[in-house]
Design an enzyme around this catalytic site. Structure first.
Site, PDB file in Angstrom:
ATOM      1  N   SER A   1      -6.609  -8.234  73.817  1.00 32.77           N
ATOM      2  CA  SER A   1      -7.727  -9.226  73.963  1.00 32.77           C
ATOM      3  C   SER A   1      -8.532  -8.893  74.220  1.00 32.77           C
TER       4      SER A   1
ATOM      5  N   GLU B   1     -13.757 -14.144  67.080  1.00 33.07           N
ATOM      6  CA  GLU B   1     -14.318 -12.474  67.262  1.00 33.07           C
ATOM      7  C   GLU B   1     -14.252 -12.095  65.226  1.00 33.07           C
TER       8      GLU B   1
ATOM      9  N   GLN C   1      -3.353 -15.750  80.191  1.00 34.92           N
ATOM     10  CA  GLN C   1      -4.070 -17.056  80.332  1.00 34.92           C
ATOM     11  C   GLN C   1      -3.641 -17.926  80.166  1.00 34.92           C
ATOM     12  N   ASP C   2      -3.017 -17.782  78.436  1.00 36.27           N
ATOM     13  CA  ASP C   2      -2.880 -19.320  77.473  1.00 36.27           C
ATOM     14  C   ASP C   2      -1.401 -19.128  77.955  1.00 36.27           C
TER      15      ASP C   2
ATOM     16  N   PRO D   1     -20.948  -0.945  71.188  1.00 36.69           N
ATOM     17  CA  PRO D   1     -21.179  -0.587  69.765  1.00 36.69           C
ATOM     18  C   PRO D   1     -21.936  -1.070  68.645  1.00 36.69           C
TER      19      PRO D   1
ATOM     20  N   GLY E   1       3.107 -13.335  75.326  1.00 40.28           N
ATOM     21  CA  GLY E   1       2.201 -13.253  76.135  1.00 40.28           C
ATOM     22  C   GLY E   1       1.943 -14.842  77.257  1.00 40.28           C
TER      23      GLY E   1
ATOM     24  N   TYR F   1     -10.777  -4.885  67.138  1.00 40.67           N
ATOM     25  CA  TYR F   1      -9.903  -6.173  67.935  1.00 40.67           C
ATOM     26  C   TYR F   1      -9.454  -7.403  66.995  1.00 40.67           C
TER      27      TYR F   1
ATOM     28  N   SER G   1      -8.715 -15.883  65.762  1.00 42.26           N
ATOM     29  CA  SER G   1      -9.788 -15.282  67.181  1.00 42.26           C
ATOM     30  C   SER G   1     -11.263 -15.754  66.127  1.00 42.26           C
TER      31      SER G   1
ATOM     32  N   ARG H   1       5.798  -7.966  79.577  1.00 39.19           N
ATOM     33  CA  ARG H   1       6.282  -6.746  79.492  1.00 39.19           C
ATOM     34  C   ARG H   1       6.107  -5.723  80.478  1.00 39.19           C
TER      35      ARG H   1
ATOM     36  N   ASN I   1     -13.992 -18.919  72.316  1.00 40.88           N
ATOM     37  CA  ASN I   1     -13.736 -18.234  73.673  1.00 40.88           C
ATOM     38  C   ASN I   1     -13.561 -19.588  74.539  1.00 40.88           C
TER      39      ASN I   1
HETATM   40  P1  NAP Z   1      -4.569 -12.086  78.042  1.00 39.40           P
HETATM   41  O1  NAP Z   1      -4.737 -13.251  79.138  1.00 39.40           O
HETATM   42  O2  NAP Z   1      -6.067 -11.244  77.933  1.00 39.40           O
HETATM   43  O3  NAP Z   1      -3.156 -12.074  77.684  1.00 39.40           O
HETATM   44  C1  NAP Z   1      -2.816 -11.349  77.100  1.00 39.40           C
HETATM   45  C2  NAP Z   1      -0.977 -11.129  76.828  1.00 39.40           C
HETATM   46  O4  NAP Z   1      -0.626 -10.632  75.611  1.00 39.40           O
HETATM   47  C3  NAP Z   1      -0.646 -11.069  78.103  1.00 39.40           C
HETATM   48  O5  NAP Z   1       0.106 -11.380  78.508  1.00 39.40           O
HETATM   49  C4  NAP Z   1      -0.352  -9.482  77.953  1.00 39.40           C
HETATM   50  O6  NAP Z   1       0.996  -9.044  79.211  1.00 39.40           O
HETATM   51  C5  NAP Z   1       0.212  -9.574  76.542  1.00 39.40           C
HETATM   52  N1  NAP Z   1       0.888  -8.164  75.876  1.00 39.40           N
HETATM   53  C6  NAP Z   1      -0.814  -7.485  75.554  1.00 39.40           C
HETATM   54  N2  NAP Z   1       0.018  -6.426  74.995  1.00 39.40           N
HETATM   55  C7  NAP Z   1       0.926  -6.655  74.476  1.00 39.40           C
HETATM   56  C8  NAP Z   1       2.615  -6.125  73.474  1.00 39.40           C
HETATM   57  N3  NAP Z   1       2.111  -4.942  72.763  1.00 39.40           N
HETATM   58  N4  NAP Z   1       3.225  -6.427  74.038  1.00 39.40           N
HETATM   59  C9  NAP Z   1       3.563  -7.978  74.710  1.00 39.40           C
HETATM   60  N5  NAP Z   1       2.608  -8.143  75.533  1.00 39.40           N
HETATM   61  C10 NAP Z   1       1.296  -8.052  75.084  1.00 39.40           C
HETATM   62  O7  NAP Z   1      -5.341 -12.691  76.350  1.00 39.40           O
HETATM   63  P2  NAP Z   1      -5.544 -14.771  76.735  1.00 39.40           P
HETATM   64  O8  NAP Z   1      -6.923 -14.939  76.978  1.00 39.40           O
HETATM   65  O9  NAP Z   1      -4.428 -15.631  76.947  1.00 39.40           O
HETATM   66  O10 NAP Z   1      -5.359 -14.869  74.551  1.00 39.40           O
HETATM   67  C11 NAP Z   1      -4.164 -15.148  74.409  1.00 39.40           C
HETATM   68  C12 NAP Z   1      -4.059 -14.764  72.818  1.00 39.40           C
HETATM   69  O11 NAP Z   1      -5.001 -15.701  72.282  1.00 39.40           O
HETATM   70  C13 NAP Z   1      -4.746 -13.062  72.796  1.00 39.40           C
HETATM   71  O12 NAP Z   1      -3.929 -12.617  71.212  1.00 39.40           O
HETATM   72  C14 NAP Z   1      -6.292 -13.409  72.670  1.00 39.40           C
HETATM   73  O13 NAP Z   1      -6.524 -12.006  72.060  1.00 39.40           O
HETATM   74  C15 NAP Z   1      -6.280 -15.184  71.318  1.00 39.40           C
HETATM   75  N6  NAP Z   1      -7.766 -15.257  72.068  1.00 39.40           N
HETATM   76  C16 NAP Z   1      -8.423 -15.402  73.014  1.00 39.40           C
HETATM   77  C17 NAP Z   1      -8.753 -16.292  72.795  1.00 39.40           C
HETATM   78  C18 NAP Z   1      -9.781 -16.795  74.258  1.00 39.40           C
HETATM   79  O14 NAP Z   1     -11.466 -16.739  74.722  1.00 39.40           O
HETATM   80  N7  NAP Z   1      -8.827 -16.324  75.659  1.00 39.40           N
HETATM   81  C19 NAP Z   1      -9.766 -16.837  71.801  1.00 39.40           C
HETATM   82  C20 NAP Z   1      -9.206 -16.431  71.140  1.00 39.40           C
HETATM   83  C21 NAP Z   1      -7.803 -15.976  70.591  1.00 39.40           C
HETATM   84  P3  NAP Z   1       0.237  -8.495  80.184  1.00 39.40           P
HETATM   85  O15 NAP Z   1       0.421  -9.537  81.358  1.00 39.40           O
HETATM   86  O16 NAP Z   1       1.885  -7.586  80.426  1.00 39.40           O
HETATM   87  O17 NAP Z   1      -1.176  -7.125  80.365  1.00 39.40           O
HETATM   88  O1  F7E Z   2     -17.634 -11.512  76.336  1.00 39.02           O
HETATM   89  C1  F7E Z   2     -21.467 -10.601  76.449  1.00 39.02           C
HETATM   90  C2  F7E Z   2     -20.391 -10.316  75.620  1.00 39.02           C
HETATM   91  O2  F7E Z   2     -15.948 -10.335  77.286  1.00 39.02           O
HETATM   92  C3  F7E Z   2     -18.223 -12.517  75.814  1.00 39.02           C
HETATM   93  C4  F7E Z   2     -11.687 -11.753  74.016  1.00 39.02           C
HETATM   94  O3  F7E Z   2     -10.521 -13.674  74.184  1.00 39.02           O
HETATM   95  O4  F7E Z   2     -13.148 -14.491  73.120  1.00 39.02           O
HETATM   96  C5  F7E Z   2     -13.236 -13.458  74.130  1.00 39.02           C
HETATM   97  O5  F7E Z   2     -14.148 -12.074  73.226  1.00 39.02           O
HETATM   98  C6  F7E Z   2     -19.971 -12.197  75.985  1.00 39.02           C
HETATM   99  C7  F7E Z   2     -20.050 -10.935  74.973  1.00 39.02           C
HETATM  100  O6  F7E Z   2     -15.924 -12.721  75.328  1.00 39.02           O
HETATM  101  C8  F7E Z   2     -20.846  -8.170  79.720  1.00 39.02           C
HETATM  102  O7  F7E Z   2     -21.511  -8.782  75.296  1.00 39.02           O
HETATM  103  C9  F7E Z   2     -21.995  -9.038  78.907  1.00 39.02           C
HETATM  104  O8  F7E Z   2     -21.164 -10.828  73.940  1.00 39.02           O
HETATM  105  O9  F7E Z   2     -16.033 -12.064  78.034  1.00 39.02           O
HETATM  106  P1  F7E Z   2     -16.389 -11.599  75.968  1.00 39.02           P
HETATM  107  P2  F7E Z   2     -15.859 -11.751  74.266  1.00 39.02           P
HETATM  108  O10 F7E Z   2     -15.936 -10.263  73.894  1.00 39.02           O
HETATM  109  O11 F7E Z   2     -16.129 -13.314  73.094  1.00 39.02           O
HETATM  110  C10 F7E Z   2     -12.541 -14.297  72.124  1.00 39.02           C
HETATM  111  C11 F7E Z   2     -12.830 -15.751  71.096  1.00 39.02           C
HETATM  112  C12 F7E Z   2     -11.495 -13.677  71.694  1.00 39.02           C
HETATM  113  O12 F7E Z   2     -10.750 -14.208  70.992  1.00 39.02           O
HETATM  114  C13 F7E Z   2     -10.991 -12.162  72.572  1.00 39.02           C
HETATM  115  O13 F7E Z   2      -9.600 -11.967  72.777  1.00 39.02           O
HETATM  116  O14 F7E Z   2     -21.037 -11.757  76.600  1.00 39.02           O
HETATM  117  N1  F7E Z   2     -21.437 -10.077  78.059  1.00 39.02           N
HETATM  118  N2  F7E Z   2     -22.293  -8.690  79.701  1.00 39.02           N
HETATM  119  C14 F7E Z   2     -19.917  -8.934  78.671  1.00 39.02           C
HETATM  120  N3  F7E Z   2     -18.941  -9.265  78.607  1.00 39.02           N
HETATM  121  C15 F7E Z   2     -17.797  -8.445  79.404  1.00 39.02           C
HETATM  122  N4  F7E Z   2     -16.448  -8.768  79.116  1.00 39.02           N
HETATM  123  N5  F7E Z   2     -18.856  -7.734  80.520  1.00 39.02           N
HETATM  124  C16 F7E Z   2     -20.105  -8.240  80.458  1.00 39.02           C
HETATM  125  O15 F7E Z   2     -20.438  -7.409  82.075  1.00 39.02           O
END
Ligand code: NAP
Ligand code: F7E
Length: 365
Positions: A103, A150, A22-23, A301, A18, A171, A148, A43, A200
């Site tokens: 993600s 979540e 972002q991370d 949902p 990954g 997820y 996460s 990928r 987040n």
């Molecule tokens: P992100 O921006 O969506 O990045 C996800 C990465 O995973 C991308 O590099 C994507 O590649 C890669 N990926 C997806 N499916 C894959 C596969 N089958 N094989 C190999 N690589 C694959 O997510 P992020 O925000 O950086 O988060 C990093 C990790 O922390 C994720 O596991 C996410 O679920 C977890 N997380 C995020 C948050 C948050 O708030 N950001 C909070 C808690 C946990 P592509 O660039 O090709 O799509």
């Molecule tokens: O939604 C509400 C939505 O998609 C935040 C991922 O990084 O953090 C992330 O998951 C909130 C939710 O993040 C829109 O319903 C309103 O309540 O930015 P989000 P998420 O679902 O919290 C966790 C920790 C992860 O691990 C995940 O990978 O915002 N919301 N209106 C919306 N959300 C989106 N995306 N788009 C809207 O228009």
């Protein structure tokens, strides 16, 4: 099992799944700055997908600036056990950071099986590759799992490491399976495997369909007169939003501990989506209520209403304290996205001028 001592002959080696996300990009930056040899799995895509890490590329024919590490990319996918085994064997990493995932929570309702495959099964395949490699090679491989907040789902806030998990989406269910698979290899086989339960975290590099970035992108474009409004779903959900650059430091700290463990990583402050939007719009001199419209397509949902992390354990054990406030984060994102909108407008205007000049020229012919 001892963690190998870094030496000039063999700088510490990290493998990041990954890395294009972002991370992954912030973590690669951090580790390269610390002198690591960083390997990332990318990928194959029909378009370039490395824009977040292009600035880290260093021509292998050129010498590196003192103390900096190098980044090497490998094609792969976490659903392909064969490639994972081959890469772990060839790279022989000291640390593995598993960040790859589908993600997006709402998308996981549309593609549950695909989500389970990358999030849950992908993690299990990687853990198996590491377990085998460690057994054969005898050297310790330290593992970080991106768990996460979540996973807490419907559990009341505030949440810490002792809070029961009540996942509300495919997820979150996938992440929970990966989380327990990581805890299990630690308990069953003594692997140095840690889970960061990250709340987040956002940045100017955040994917544009996550709510904070969707809002700050809209703020930039509205400020520059390129858009009127933004369509959002549930504005009442509450989240604990931090800066991704601070959070990758916590990932690294977890793998530097003698003992592997699980940690909540969060700021301890919460805003609703509406409050974040009001903050972001106000930073650009705009009134959020004038520009936000509702669209039920963005509802989920099953929603997670209330996330607020208690990171006391990370503060006391890791010494981790995130310096960036949500106000500073929003400022950083809004400034970035106003600049991005400015560039878009310049390109659009230049395009219009070119078309006008061309049609003027053909009209005269
Ligand atoms: P992100 O921006 O969506 O990045 C996800 C990465 O995973 C991308 O590099 C994507 O590649 C890669 N990926 C997806 N499916 C894959 C596969 N089958 N094989 C190999 N690589 C694959 O997510 P992020 O925000 O950086 O988060 C990093 C990790 O922390 C994720 O596991 C996410 O679920 C977890 N997380 C995020 C948050 C948050 O708030 N950001 C909070 C808690 C946990 P592509 O660039 O090709 O799509
Ligand atoms: O939604 C509400 C939505 O998609 C935040 C991922 O990084 O953090 C992330 O998951 C909130 C939710 O993040 C829109 O319903 C309103 O309540 O930015 P989000 P998420 O679902 O919290 C966790 C920790 C992860 O691990 C995940 O990978 O915002 N919301 N209106 C919306 N959300 C989106 N995306 N788009 C809207 O228009």
């Amino acid at each position: 099992m001892p963690n190998p001592v870094p030496s000039p002959a063999r700088p510490r080696r990290a493998l990041i799944t990954g890395i294009t996300g972002q991370d992954g990009s912030y973590l690669a930056e951090l580790l390269i700055g610390k002198g690591y040899d960083v390997h990332g799995i990318v990928r194959r895509a029909s378009n370039f997908n490395t824009h977040r890490i292009d600035h880290l590329y260093h021509d292998p024919h050129e010498p590196l600036a003192g103390g900096r590490g190098r980044m090497t990319l490998h094609h792969g996918d976490v659903t392909d056990a064969n490639i994972l085994e081959r890469l772990v064997r060839a790279i022989d990493p000291d640390e593995v950071y598993n960040l790859a995932a589908q993600s997006h929570v709402r998308v996981s309702f549309e593609m549950p099986i695909h989500t389970y495959e990358s999030v849950a099964i992908g993690t299990c395949k990687l853990l198996e590759a590491i377990r085998d490699h460690q057994q054969v090679g005898g050297r310790q491989v330290r593992f970080y799992q991106a768990s996460s907040s979540e996973m807490y789902g419907a559990s009341p806030a505030p949440q810490n490491e002792a809070t029961p998990f009540r996942p509300r989406s495919p997820y979150a269910i996938g992440k929970l399976a990966a989380h327990w698979a990581t805890v299990n290899v630690r308990e069953a086989y003594g692997l140095h495997a840690s889970c960061g339960i990250l709340f987040n975290h956002e940045s100017p590099r955040r994917g544009e369909t996550f709510v904070t970035r969707k809002i700050t992108r809209a703020v930039g474009r509205i400020r520059l007169g390129m858009q009127d409004c933004v369509y959002l779903g549930n504005l009442d959900a509450r989240r604990d939003w931090g800066f991704a650059g601070d959070y990758v430091e916590a990932m690294w700290l977890m793998l530097q501990q003698e003992r592997a463990d699980d940690y909540v990583i969060a700021t301890g402050r919460q805003l609703s989506v509406r409050e974040f939007a009001e903050l972001a719009f106000s930073l650009a001199g705009l009134n959020a209520a004038d520009h936000i419209r509702h669209d039920a397509r963005y509802l989920r949902p099953a929603e997670v209403h209330d996330l607020l992390g208690d990171a006391s354990k990370a503060r006391s054990v890791l010494g981790w304290n995130p310096p960036t406030t949500v106000e500073q984060l929003a400022r950083m994102m809004v400034d970035h996205d106003i600049e991005m909108a400015q560039r878009e407008r310049t390109l659009r205007d230049a395009g219009h001028k070119l078309i006008e000049r061309r049609s003027g020229a053909s009209g005269g012919a």
